[in-house]
Design an enzyme around this catalytic site. Structure first.
Site, PDB file in Angstrom:
ATOM      1  N   THR A 131       1.514  -1.191  -0.172  1.00 51.53           N
ATOM      2  CA  THR A 131      -0.193   0.240  -0.168  1.00 51.53           C
ATOM      3  C   THR A 131       1.067   1.063   0.309  1.00 51.53           C
ATOM      4  OG1 THR A 131      -1.837  -1.074   1.410  1.00 51.53           O
ATOM      5  CG2 THR A 131      -1.838   1.206   1.018  1.00 51.53           C
ATOM      6  N   GLY A 136      -3.127   3.506  -4.895  1.00 51.98           N
ATOM      7  CA  GLY A 136      -4.406   2.394  -4.689  1.00 51.98           C
ATOM      8  C   GLY A 136      -3.465   1.119  -4.593  1.00 51.98           C
ATOM      9  N   ILE A 161       1.528  -0.225   6.893  1.00 48.67           N
ATOM     10  CA  ILE A 161       2.705  -1.568   6.379  1.00 48.67           C
ATOM     11  C   ILE A 161       2.297  -2.012   8.111  1.00 48.67           C
ATOM     12  CG2 ILE A 161       5.151  -3.467   6.071  1.00 48.67           C
ATOM     13  CD1 ILE A 161       2.626  -1.234   3.652  1.00 48.67           C
ATOM     14  N   GLN A 284     -37.405  -9.834  26.681  1.00 47.80           N
ATOM     15  CA  GLN A 284     -37.180 -10.670  25.652  1.00 47.80           C
ATOM     16  C   GLN A 284     -36.391  -9.298  24.782  1.00 47.80           C
ATOM     17  OE1 GLN A 284     -40.739  -9.976  23.188  1.00 47.80           O
ATOM     18  NE2 GLN A 284     -41.153 -11.592  22.748  1.00 47.80           N
ATOM     19  N   HIS A 344     -24.454  -4.746  27.062  1.00 47.42           N
ATOM     20  CA  HIS A 344     -23.469  -4.797  28.634  1.00 47.42           C
ATOM     21  C   HIS A 344     -24.510  -3.170  28.819  1.00 47.42           C
ATOM     22  CE1 HIS A 344     -20.562  -7.325  27.089  1.00 47.42           C
ATOM     23  NE2 HIS A 344     -20.374  -7.459  28.743  1.00 47.42           N
ATOM     24  N   GLY A 345     -24.957  -2.538  28.621  1.00 48.23           N
ATOM     25  CA  GLY A 345     -25.158  -0.852  28.367  1.00 48.23           C
ATOM     26  C   GLY A 345     -24.533   0.080  28.933  1.00 48.23           C
ATOM     27  N   GLU A 369      -7.198  -6.644   3.393  1.00 44.33           N
ATOM     28  CA  GLU A 369      -7.536  -6.929   2.101  1.00 44.33           C
ATOM     29  C   GLU A 369      -8.531  -6.552   1.515  1.00 44.33           C
ATOM     30  OE1 GLU A 369      -5.162  -8.646   2.151  1.00 44.33           O
ATOM     31  OE2 GLU A 369      -4.196  -9.951   3.221  1.00 44.33           O
ATOM     32  N   THR A 371     -11.457  -2.276   0.781  1.00 46.87           N
ATOM     33  CA  THR A 371     -12.919  -2.669   1.736  1.00 46.87           C
ATOM     34  C   THR A 371     -14.318  -3.248   1.059  1.00 46.87           C
ATOM     35  OG1 THR A 371     -12.896  -0.608   0.431  1.00 46.87           O
ATOM     36  CG2 THR A 371     -12.406   0.132   1.830  1.00 46.87           C
TER      37      THR A 371
END
Length: 393
Positions: A131, A136, A161, A284, A344-345, A369, A371
């Site tokens: 990269t 790109g 890297i 529920q 977990h709130g 690898e 997006t």
């Protein structure tokens, strides 16, 4: 020798014992390492040594390279377990157990002895270095080399890297000076301490704490031609050929493993936490979130294993399936960790809770690898290609 590790497998009893050993390490020493890494922000060299001594860095490679000789589907079963641990542990075993796949098909015997077998053994660290900051990660790379006799001189920049700071070699991809497209690319093993190479530590990340990342700048850095894998023009074939598909499947399975850990934490908390005289698990609204998570995980896991089986069998469908698996598993992980944190709130927002770390770490797979936008492009191209072939018949 099996160049890509598809053609072997451990006997089932031996494999089940190995899974049990890995699980015991992840739940025991692995958790202790997780706490230490989160506290210090660093992965000590002792962890690498421990993983090496347990044989965890050489599981996926063929026996001929010093590996354990697992089939790819078997390796995915272990990747699932490792991914329930700290993200830096997962990153180490994922990278070391995968980098050899890029190198081995293009290496000569001298290079196997010098680079690949020591990498599989955990004696040297090789960082995948593709990269760049201004473009790109394919045929548009701009780092260049010019050849003078038996030496290439490398100029350019790389970033993001993984293990780029602490490695021994960068498995680096560049292009011949003046060339364009994939046909001018080369794959080089560049010494970490070569002159003209500047390393900038960029390890401060949202999650995956402790894994070092680097930005690299090269100015006429000398690299012996003997360190080139394959021929001139085969650089992208090394980078993407037999490596990218299994690596995407591995990242997808890491999403499954981490989602399973998030679900486990949510279930434990729902059974433990009592409000107004009732367990959260009896409510529920909470139970439905747990049920949705369980179905989400199982569906993604089935697709990942299907992709793994197709790649192991050498099927043409494997490439597109690897992208489907990765984009599906990434989205699943996002949903599962979000619901697990919600169970977990407010407590889940605190760093004292393991779910807080899991939630942060879950973001990393979204760009590993490629997006999801890249994965969708790969899948759509495959769909239209197959439709065109069918129409032409």
């Amino acid at each position: 020798m099996s160049l890509d590790g598809r053609g072997s497998a451990l006997p089932e009893a031996e494999y089940e014992q190995l899974k049990s050993d890995v699980d015991a390490w992840v739940r025991g020493p692995g958790e202790a390492w997780a706490e230490r890494i989160e506290a210090s922000g660093e992965v000590p060299e002792e962890l690498w040594t421990e993983l090496k001594e347990h044989g965890f860095l050489s599981l996926a490679a063929p026996v001929e390279l010093g590996g354990r000789g697992l089939s790819f589907v078997q390796w995915m079963g272990l990747m699932e377990i490792f991914s329930r641990s700290h993200a830096s542990v997962r990153m180490i075993v994922h990278v070391v157990n995968g980098t050899w796949r890029a190198m081995n098909p293009f290496a000569n015997e001298a290079q196997r002895d010098r680079f690949i077998k020591p990498s599989v053994a955990g004696d040297i660290k090789v960082a995948f270095t593709l990269t760049e900051p201004g473009n790109g990660t394919g045929a548009d790379i701009t780092s260049t080399v010019r050849r003078e006799g038996d030496t290439y001189y490398l100029t350019g920049r790389k970033h993001l890297i993984t293990f780029g700071v602490r490695c021994d070699y960068w498995l680096l991809f560049a292009r011949l000076e003046g060339s364009t497209g994939k046909h001018g690319t080369v794959a080089l093993l560049v010494d970490r301490h070569a002159p003209g190479a500047t390393v900038i530590d960029t390890s401060e990340t949202m999650g995956v704490r402790g894994t070092d990342h680097a930005e690299l700048v090269f100015a006429d850095t000398p690299v012996p031609v003997a360190n080139r894998l394959g021929e001139e023009g085969e650089g992208l074939a090394v980078a993407l050929g037999g490596f990218l598909t299994p690596s995407r499947i591995s990242v997808a399975m890491s999403c499954v493993g981490l989602a399973e850990r998030a679900q486990e934490l949510a279930v434990e908390y729902a059974l433990r936490r009592v409000t107004f005289g009732k367990q959260l698990a009896e409510r529920q609204a909470i139970a439905f979130q747990i049920a949705e998570n369980e179905a989400d995980i199982e569906a993604a896991k089935a697709l990942v294993l299907h992709a793994a089986e197709q790649w192991q069998e050498g099927r043409e469908t494997a490439s597109a399936l690897s992208s489907m698996a990765k984009m599906t598993a990434v989205d699943m992980l996002t949903r599962v960790t979000d619901k697990a944190l919600q169970v977990h709130g407010g407590l889940g927002y605190w760093k004292t809770q393991t779910i807080e770390r899991v939630y942060r770490d879950a973001r990393a797979q979204r760009f590993e690898e490629g997006t999801n936008e890249i994965q969708k492009t790969v899948v759509a191209r495959d769909v239209f290609r197959r439709a065109a072939v069918k129409e032409s018949k």
